[in-house]
Motif scaffolding. Structure first.
Motif, short mmCIF file in Angstrom:
data_model
loop_
_atom_site.label_atom_id
_atom_site.label_comp_id
_atom_site.label_asym_id
_atom_site.label_seq_id
_atom_site.Cartn_x
_atom_site.Cartn_y
_atom_site.Cartn_z
N UNK A 155 4.16 5.66 -5.57
CA UNK A 155 4.01 5.83 -7.03
C UNK A 155 3.01 6.94 -7.33
N UNK A 156 1.95 6.99 -6.53
CA UNK A 156 0.94 8.03 -6.76
C UNK A 156 1.53 9.41 -6.51
N UNK A 159 -3.59 11.26 2.22
CA UNK A 159 -2.25 10.74 2.49
C UNK A 159 -1.32 11.90 2.86
N UNK A 160 -0.62 11.76 3.97
CA UNK A 160 0.32 12.79 4.41
C UNK A 160 1.61 12.62 3.60
N UNK A 192 -4.68 9.69 -11.80
CA UNK A 192 -3.24 9.47 -11.90
C UNK A 192 -2.99 8.59 -13.12
N UNK A 243 2.19 1.88 -3.37
CA UNK A 243 1.17 2.52 -4.22
C UNK A 243 1.14 4.03 -3.95
N UNK A 244 1.19 4.39 -2.67
CA UNK A 244 1.16 5.82 -2.33
C UNK A 244 2.40 6.53 -2.89
N UNK A 249 -4.34 16.84 2.96
CA UNK A 249 -5.02 15.65 3.46
C UNK A 249 -6.07 15.95 4.53
N UNK A 270 -6.30 12.57 -1.27
CA UNK A 270 -6.92 11.29 -0.90
C UNK A 270 -6.74 11.00 0.59
N UNK A 282 3.71 10.76 -9.10
CA UNK A 282 3.02 11.26 -10.28
C UNK A 282 2.37 12.60 -10.00
N UNK A 293 -1.13 5.05 -13.01
CA UNK A 293 -1.67 4.00 -12.15
C UNK A 293 -2.85 3.35 -12.86
N UNK A 333 0.84 -1.20 0.00
CA UNK A 333 0.00 0.00 0.00
C UNK A 333 0.88 1.25 0.00
N UNK A 364 -2.57 13.02 -4.62
CA UNK A 364 -2.34 11.97 -3.62
C UNK A 364 -2.69 12.48 -2.23
N UNK A 365 -2.27 13.69 -1.94
CA UNK A 365 -2.53 14.28 -0.63
C UNK A 365 -4.03 14.43 -0.39
#
Lengths: 282, 231
Positions: A165-166, A179-180, B90, A162-163, B73, A177, A169, B93, A159, A174-175
């Motif tokens: 890689x996200x 995610x810190x 993204x 995945x974060x 976040x 979603x 990009x 992905x 997991x 990503x943040x």
């Protein structure tokens, strides 16, 4: 020929270990880290000092851990602040950091070239296709492959991978979603600098230690990152192996053009695919 | 309960003041529209919520609690999911990975990967495709599916009808009404009068960085709303 191919893989493996750290840091922080070669060099010196005290393997562990901690500190104090700055500012700051670290190493260890010892376990040669090949070089290949497979598995199947890689990009999306990304960066930059330390120690017995030992390999590493595609982990692996072979065969068959060939390849790839071999699509 | 409230919020990009005292509120289960023409600060409201601007004055409350240091976040961790303008898929992905990313906060609720794929079967069929390979409509489904994976109490959608075929906008309207009926708050940031009228119960008109009009959509015709947006 096989031996030459393996020598190319050795250099390509070292390039991968160094350039994948650049990819990780650039992906998360958008920082082109000119000090990465200095971190490689400091890793080598730390490993050397511990090895000189009696434990080569202890040197490897201490260098990796010390550079991981250094990376976390750098991320929290410098890279986080550089994230919103213009690229030229990050280049100037990280280049300044490179000069500071080189000076620091000169003060502590001096300017003289030092010879990094090889562990007894890995000294000697093995016979490959009728030619002797140093065991230590096989070790470098194995380390590179293990790191590449471990990193690829971590990025692909976990997991956090995945974060990463996200965020490599698009950190903002990503943040959003939940995610810190700052906390994620701490892990990733620490990992990137730990790999710089690892590559420094592993490269140590193949190179002479000097405060400027990271500069040449850093240029090749930047070429790897550009050819592979900024932020692409798989692209960096392919490009590192490619540059390793070009570097090696160029030195044998076109010695007058040896240092130019990676640069020419980079120009060619950028004309063909401006985002690199596996550059991000938008 | 108020899920999101802006109270007299002034926000700046650098030295440029984009929001000049924006006040609005969205409660649990409410369907609210934030409308206005291009350049009035609608997307800046989202960016401010995500910590992308400097708040010079006013306060923002998440679930009734004043929140000073907003980060990207913060909204998600307070049960607010955002479908960004342009969708924010993204591209490298896969479809499934984009969806899994939406579940990063691990909030419990009815929405799971299987449920999203049941709602949008095309996302199941194309789960291994990279995000960039999807059409605009499929990307919008993915963006909404990813937001639902967070099991939010409030769903914010910034210009979701942009670039979509009318038939897909119809489906979108039906889905948003259903989500609202099921108890999810909806903040629809839009210019598409038809979509606004079908989805929202209340509206705020944003003009020159502040709220110029607000009220119930039951009392406002499409032409009147169009007139408000033209302010």
């Amino acid at each position: 020929m096989l031996i030459q191919l393996l020598n190319g893989v050795v250099y390509g493996g070292l390039l991968y270990l160094l350039s994948v750290g650049l990819v990780l840091i650039f992906g998360l922080r958008q920082v082109v880290n000119f000090a990465h070669g200095a971190l490689f060099m400091i890793g080598a010196y730390i490993g050397y000092s511990v090895a000189a005290a009696g434990s080569w393997w202890g040197g490897l562990v201490v260098a990796v851990v010390a550079m991981a901690i250094a990376g976390c500190v750098l991320d929290a104090t410098l890279f986080r602040a550089l994230r919103k700055q213009d690229h030229i500012v990050t280049v100037l700051v990280t280049f300044g950091l490179l000069l500071i670290l080189e000076t620091l190493v000169t003060v502590i260890w001096g300017k003289a070239y030092l010879r990094y010892p090889m562990p007894d376990l890995l000294s000697g040669t093995v016979d490959i296709a009728g030619s002797p090949f140093p065991v230590y070089r096989l070790f470098v290949i194995v380390v590179s492959i293990v790191v590449a497979l471990s990193l690829a598995s971590w990025l692909r199947f976990t997991r956090i991978g995945l974060y990463v890689r996200a965020a490599s990009t698009d950190a903002r999306v990503t943040s959003i979603q939940g995610i810190n990304v700052d906390r994620l960066s701490l892990i990733v930059v620490g990992l990137g600098t730990a790999l710089a330390g690892l590559s420094g120690v592993v490269a140590g017995p193949l190179l002479s230690l000097s405060p400027t030992m990271g500069n040449y390999i850093l240029i090749d590493s930047f070429i790897v990152v550009v050819i592979g595609g900024m932020g692409s982990f798989g692209g960096a692996f392919v490009a590192a192996l490619l540059i390793g072979q070009i570097h090696n065969f160029g030195a044998i068959y076109l010695p007058w053009a040896g240092t130019m060939l990676p640069l020419l390849l980079m120009v060619g790839v950028l004309i063909w695919r401006p985002t690199g071999l596996s550059g991000a699509r938008t | 309960m108020s899920l999101l409230a802006f109270h007299d919020v002034h926000a700046l990009y650098g030295q440029a003041r984009i929001l000049n005292g924006v006040t609005f509120e969205v409660g649990a289960g409410e369907r609210v529209a934030l409308v206005g023409r291009n350049g009035v600060g609608k997307t800046t409201v989202v960016n401010t919520l995500c910590g992308g601007t400097r708040v010079a004055q006013g306060r923002i409350e998440l679930r009734g609690r004043p929140t000073k240091d907003l980060r990207g976040y913060s909204a998600a961790q307070n049960g607010i999911a955002i479908v960004l303008q342009g969708r924010g898929i993204l591209p490298n992905l896969t479809v499934e990975e984009n969806l899994l990313l939406g579940g990063a906060t691990a909030r419990r609720g009815p929405w799971t990967l299987a449920k999203i794929q049941e709602l949008f079967p095309i996302l199941s069929e194309r789960r291994s495709n990279p995000g960039w390979a999807l059409s605009g409509g499929q990307q919008q489904m993915l963006a909404i599916g990813r937001a639902l994976m967070a099991n939010p109490d409030l769903l914010i959608l910034d210009e979701p009808s942009e670039g979509l075929a009318p038939v897909i906008v119809d489906d979108l309207a039906a889905l948003l009404v259903q989500l609202g009926t099921d108890g999810m708050g909806i903040l629809l940031i839009e210019q598409n009068i038809s979509l606004i009228h079908r989805v929202a119960e209340r509206f705020y008109v944003l003009s020159k960085g502040s709220v110029a009009e607000s009220g119930s959509l039951h009392n406002v015709s499409r032409d009147e709303l169009q007139g408000h947006i033209a302010i």
